[in-house]
Design an enzyme around this catalytic site. Structure first.
Site, short mmCIF file in Angstrom:
data_model
loop_
_atom_site.label_atom_id
_atom_site.label_comp_id
_atom_site.label_asym_id
_atom_site.label_seq_id
_atom_site.Cartn_x
_atom_site.Cartn_y
_atom_site.Cartn_z
N HIS A 75 9.63 21.25 42.91
CA HIS A 75 9.59 19.81 43.16
C HIS A 75 9.15 19.55 44.60
CE1 HIS A 75 11.31 15.62 42.28
NE2 HIS A 75 10.92 15.57 43.55
N HIS A 77 5.98 16.97 46.96
CA HIS A 77 4.99 15.88 46.91
C HIS A 77 3.86 16.22 47.87
CE1 HIS A 77 7.45 12.89 44.63
NE2 HIS A 77 8.44 13.64 45.11
N GLN A 171 5.32 6.37 41.04
CA GLN A 171 6.26 6.04 42.12
C GLN A 171 6.63 4.56 42.15
OE1 GLN A 171 7.22 7.89 45.64
NE2 GLN A 171 8.69 6.36 44.96
N HIS A 229 11.77 11.67 38.11
CA HIS A 229 12.78 11.31 39.10
C HIS A 229 13.81 10.40 38.41
CE1 HIS A 229 9.64 12.70 41.73
NE2 HIS A 229 10.26 12.33 42.84
N GLU A 232 17.81 8.47 41.44
CA GLU A 232 17.85 8.86 42.86
C GLU A 232 18.42 7.68 43.64
OE1 GLU A 232 15.12 10.73 46.44
OE2 GLU A 232 14.14 9.99 44.64
N ASP A 328 10.91 19.09 48.01
CA ASP A 328 10.72 17.65 47.84
C ASP A 328 9.70 17.08 48.81
OD1 ASP A 328 10.97 15.14 46.74
OD2 ASP A 328 12.89 14.69 47.67
#
Length: 431
Positions: A75, A77, A171, A229, A232, A328
Site C-alpha cells: 500500500h 501512493h 480519492q 481505503h 480511515e 502508504d
C-alpha cells in the site's frame, strides 16, 4: 548442474549454520549448508572478460549476513510521492486538509512529472530491499487519467527491477465527483490492475454504500480484485468496513478484497468491533494497516489519552484475518516523512501494535513479507522453487529481528535472479 548466481556464507532464517543459495532461471534451485559441495557456476552467465575463478558478478559472499525473501509494500501512493515541497503547509495536520491541499497540485500534474516522481519512489523501495509494490493511483475529474499514465510509464521504465501493481483509486469519491465512475472504467481498460475505493469521501451513508457497490460491480465486470481505503477516520459511527464485508458475503464475491487503514475499527466499542471483525474474517477480507501515516493523522485532536490511530491489529490477527503493513505515503501532503523502507514500516507497526514477544516480532516481519505476499497473491519465500527475490544483509545483521532493530538496508537486493541494487556503504542512507 550449473547456476548463474551463488550466495555463499548466508545466514538463513530458521536454519542452523551458514548456507549457499544457488539460483538459476530466476528461481532458487537449492539451499545447502556450506559444508556441502559448492555448485558449479554456469560459464555462460559470466561477462565476456571473466573466467570461472573471477566471476565476481555472479558470486556474493554474505559473510554471515542474513539472507531473507524480499520485502513487499502492499500500500503506497506513487503518484503523490515527493509533492510535499510544492504544497502549502498542512496547518491542521488533518486528513481533510491534506486532501484539499493536493487539489491544485494534482490539477497541474503532467505525465512526465508523475512518471519521474514514481520512478524515484520505486527506486527508493528497491534500494531498501522491496521489489514488489502495490500502488494506489488517483483517478478523478481533477487529474483525469494523468496520474495513471505517469505511473504506468514508471512501471514500464522500472520493469527490470520491480513488479508494480496499480489500483485505480477514487480519492475524491465517486458519487460526489461526477464522472469518476467512467474514469475508473477507462483506468481498468488502460492498465490498472485493481479497483480501489474511498467510501468515506461521500456525503451520506447511503452514498457510501453505493460507492462500495459501484466498486464491487466494476471489479466483477472486469474480473479484478478490490483494494479499498475503508473507514480511515476516527468516527465511531463509520460503517463502511461492516458494509463491505457483508456485501462480499451476500454477493458470494469471489475476487480478492482488501480493506486498507480501517482506523475506525479502533474507535468502536468492543462488542461492535468484535462483530465487525467476525464479518471481515467470514468474508475473507485481507487488511492493511498503515502506521507511518495513521499514527500522525488519526487521533490528532483527541484529548488525552490519545488513540494510537491504527486498526485493531491484534484482534484481527487472532480472528485469522491476514494483516499486512504498508508505507502508504512518501513526502506528500499526508505525511511529511517516508523513506520507502519496509523495515521502518515494520518497526513502526511493532511499536504501534505493541509487538514485543518473539512470535510478535516475527509477525511484524511477516506484515511486510509473507502476509503482504498473501495480499498481492504473489509467490514468496526463501526455498527451492521460489522466485529468487531476496535480500542479502550486512554481516552484522544475522536475524530478522536484528534487521528490524538496526534498520539496515540490504547490501545486495536480488529480484528474480538479478542483482538490482548493491551498496558498499558502512551505514544505511535512506533516500
Amino acid at each position: 548442474m550449473s547456476y548463474c548466481l551463488l550466495v555463499q556464507n548466508a545466514s538463513v532464517p530458521d536454519q542452523q549454520g551458514l548456507a549457499t543459495i544457488a539460483v538459476s532461471d530466476g528461481r532458487i534451485d537449492s539451499i545447502a549448508l556450506d559444508s556441502d559441495p559448492v555448485p558449479e557456476l554456469d560459464p555462460n552467465s559470466m561477462s565476456s572478460d571473466a573466467d570461472e575463478s573471477t566471476a565476481t558478478a555472479t558470486v556474493i559472499d554474505a559473510d554471515g549476513g542474513l539472507v531473507a525473501a524480499g520485502f513487499i509494500d502492499p500500500h503506497v501512493h506513487l503518484d503523490k510521492a515527493y509533492i510535499a515541497p510544492d504544497l502549502p503547509p498542512n496547518e491542521s495536520g488533518t486528513l481533510a486538509e491534506a486532501i484539499s491541499s493536493i487539489h491544485n497540485r494534482k490539477a497541474d500534474y503532467t505525465l512526465e512529472d508523475v512518471r519521474d516522481r514514481a520512478i524515484r519512489g520505486i527506486e527508493a523501495h528497491v534500494r531498501n530491499g522491496c521489489t514488489r509494490i502495490r500502488t494506489h493511483v488517483d483517478v478523478d475529474t481533477i487529474g483525469g487519467l494523468t496520474p495513471l499514465e505517469g505511473v504506468l510509464a514508471a512501471r514500464e521504465a522500472c520493469s527490470g527491477i520491480a513488479d508494480v501493481e496499480i489500483v485505480a483509486f477514487p480519492q475524491e469519491g465517486i458519487l460526489q465527483d461526477d464522472g469518476t465512475a467512467d474514469l475508473l472504467e477507462r483506468a481498468l481498460e488502460s492498465g490498472a490492475d485493481l479497483v480501489g475505493g474511498m467510501p468515506d469521501n461521500e456525503r451520506t451513508d447511503a452514498d457510501r454504500r453505493e460507492h462500495v457497490d459501484i466498486c464491487l460491480d466494476l471489479a466483477d465486470r472486469y474480473g479484478v480484485g478490490v483494494d479499498m481505503h475503508v473507514d480511515e477516520t476516527d468516527d465511531p459511527a463509520a460503517r463502511s468496513l461492516e458494509y463491505l464485508a457483508a456485501e462480499v458475503i451476500d454477493r458470494g464475491f469471489d475476487r480478492p478484497v482488501t480493506a486498507g487503514h480501517t482506523c475506525a475499527l479502533a474507535a468502536y466499542d468492543d462488542p461492535h468491533a468484535a462483530r465487525v471483525i467476525d464479518l471481515v474474517a467470514e468474508a475473507g477480507l485481507t487488511v492493511i494497516t498503515n502506521p507511518p501515516t495513521n499514527l500522525l493523522l488519526q487521533g490528532r485532536h483527541d484529548g488525552h489519552p490519545k488513540r494510537r490511530g491504527i486498526t485493531r491489529v491484534d484482534e484481527l490477527v487472532d480472528s485469522g484475518v491476514t494483516v499486512a503493513a504498508g508505507q502508504d505515503c512518501l513526502l506528500d501532503g499526508f505525511y511529511p516523512y517516508g523513506r520507502a523502507s519496509m523495515l521502518e514500516t515494520a518497526l513502526l507497526t511493532a511499536h504501534a501494535a505493541q509487538l514485543t514477544t518473539p512470535a510478535e516480532r516475527r509477525l511484524a516481519w511477516n506484515f511486510v513479507t509473507a502476509n503482504a505476499a498473501t495480499v498481492l497473491g504473489c509467490d514468496h519465500g526463501l526455498e527451492p522453487g521460489a522466485p529468487a527475490t531476496f535480500n542479502v544483509f550486512p554481516s552484522e545483521v544475522e536475524s530478522r529481528h536484528e534487521a528490524i532493530r538496526r534498520g539496515r538496508s540490504p547490501r545486495w537486493v536480488v529480484h528474480e535472479g538479478s542483482v538490482v541494487a548493491e551498496t558498499e556503504l558502512e551505514s544505511t542512507v535512506h533516500r
